[in-house]
Write an enzyme that holds these catalytic residues in place. Sequence first.
Site, short mmCIF file in Angstrom:
data_model
loop_
_atom_site.label_atom_id
_atom_site.label_comp_id
_atom_site.label_asym_id
_atom_site.label_seq_id
_atom_site.Cartn_x
_atom_site.Cartn_y
_atom_site.Cartn_z
N LYS A 112 0.84 -1.21 0.00
CA LYS A 112 0.00 0.00 0.00
C LYS A 112 0.87 1.25 0.00
CE LYS A 112 0.74 1.48 4.40
NZ LYS A 112 1.75 2.50 4.54
N PRO A 117 9.46 -4.91 0.09
CA PRO A 117 10.58 -4.79 1.02
C PRO A 117 10.11 -4.65 2.47
CG PRO A 117 10.84 -3.27 -0.82
CD PRO A 117 9.45 -3.85 -0.92
N VAL A 118 10.95 -5.12 3.38
CA VAL A 118 10.63 -5.15 4.81
C VAL A 118 10.91 -3.78 5.44
CG1 VAL A 118 11.25 -6.26 7.00
CG2 VAL A 118 11.20 -7.60 4.88
N ALA A 119 10.02 -3.33 6.34
CA ALA A 119 10.19 -2.05 7.06
C ALA A 119 10.49 -0.91 6.10
CB ALA A 119 11.27 -2.16 8.14
N GLY A 130 4.26 -4.21 4.19
CA GLY A 130 4.48 -5.59 3.75
C GLY A 130 4.09 -6.62 4.81
N SER A 154 1.92 -6.24 7.23
CA SER A 154 0.46 -6.21 7.35
C SER A 154 -0.17 -6.96 6.18
CB SER A 154 -0.05 -4.77 7.34
OG SER A 154 0.50 -4.06 8.42
N ALA A 155 0.42 -6.81 4.99
CA ALA A 155 -0.09 -7.50 3.81
C ALA A 155 -0.02 -9.01 4.03
CB ALA A 155 0.73 -7.11 2.57
N ASP A 190 -2.72 -1.55 9.57
CA ASP A 190 -2.85 -1.54 8.11
C ASP A 190 -3.38 -2.85 7.54
OD1 ASP A 190 -1.71 1.00 8.06
OD2 ASP A 190 0.31 0.23 7.77
O1 C5P Z 1 -0.52 -1.13 14.32
P1 C5P Z 1 0.92 -1.33 13.99
O2 C5P Z 1 1.51 -2.49 14.73
O3 C5P Z 1 1.16 -1.39 12.50
O4 C5P Z 1 1.66 -0.03 14.48
C1 C5P Z 1 3.05 0.00 14.67
C2 C5P Z 1 3.43 1.18 15.55
O5 C5P Z 1 3.24 2.40 14.82
C3 C5P Z 1 2.60 1.35 16.80
O6 C5P Z 1 3.13 0.61 17.86
C4 C5P Z 1 2.71 2.85 17.07
O7 C5P Z 1 3.96 3.18 17.67
C5 C5P Z 1 2.75 3.43 15.67
N1 C5P Z 1 1.41 3.85 15.20
C6 C5P Z 1 0.81 4.96 15.75
N2 C5P Z 1 -0.43 5.36 15.31
C7 C5P Z 1 -1.05 4.66 14.31
C8 C5P Z 1 -0.46 3.54 13.74
C9 C5P Z 1 0.80 3.14 14.20
O8 C5P Z 1 1.38 5.61 16.64
N3 C5P Z 1 -2.22 5.08 13.90
#
Ligand code: C5P
Length: 315
Positions: A11, A100-102, A107, A109-110, A142
């Site tokens: 995405k 790619p990772v990070a 990726g 989440s996908a 995501d």
């Molecule tokens: O939800 P996810 O694990 O992808 O989010 C990773 C990190 O990104 C969260 O731990 C948070 O630090 C940050 N985040 C955030 N606000 C969001 C999405 C992600 O602060 N809406």
Amino acid sequence: MTGITVRVPAKLNLQLAVGPPRADGYHDLVTVFHAVSLFDQVTVEEAARDRVTVTGEGADRVPADHDNLALRAVAALRAAVPDTRSGPANVHVTIAKRIPVAAGLAGGSADAAAALVACNELWAAGLSPQRLGAIAATVGSDVAFALLGGTAVGRGRGEQLTPALAAATQYHWVLAFADGQLSTPAVYATLDRLRGVPGDGQPSREGGPREAALDTALMAALRSGDAARVGQRLSNDLQPAAVSLFPALRKTLTAGLEFGALGALVAGSGPTCVFLAANAERALKLAVSLSGAGVCRSVARVSGPVPGAAVISAR
Ligand code: C5P
């Protein structure tokens, strides 16, 4: 059935507006997600125990234990499937990575979304897209969008989705992959610091960042299907934070604009840079110029929108 393979897209965020931090550590946001034609493939097969194997782009940097987002998705789905006598089978998840990772392209989440779709099929669980979406939201911000695909507005943490009204235009994008990674939590924390939000994990007080708002001009541009207008409205609140942690990105973004991109921005929390081109031919020229300029590790041409996670083979 013994093996199910699902294809799932990366995405982009055409807009990523980040509000103040919440008490739970997340940030309320308003984002315009857009799925593009860079795909991972995820296969699930019955196995003696749940495990994951990762191959392809950056495979050595993906956790292969229960921290893996795809295995977390499998566990979340299993918990939601009604108990049968034997329960849903254990699975071996094989992830063939091209995303790619990070890299800011969601990726991980996908892969989690693909695992949900694949196990729903393998276990003949019959969960509706709505149920799968609700489970996805518990796995990561995501993941629900990777199920849906297309172009959609995300609110809350990004998990509350509404498909966007958009013209049937295919957009041509060039992705410039960076030599390095960025951690999403670190980028959000840097944004808070740049905004002067107190670092006590408390929701912001008076005078902090404003609530995130949808860019109505971007939405109008998407309805018109005019790539030049869309290019002018691309925006990402995380970009200053990503660039401050990864200063080389500034040069990459400038180079892409000089080579004729209609718009440029950092993908999600970065460090991938994204450029919109007027058409497929311009995208090819832009990709060649960016690789020649030595401002990134590699480039890819993709188009969007594309559909979300879908079964491509069942045997
Ligand atoms: O939800 P996810 O694990 O992808 O989010 C990773 C990190 O990104 C969260 O731990 C948070 O630090 C940050 N985040 C955030 N606000 C969001 C999405 C992600 O602060 N809406």
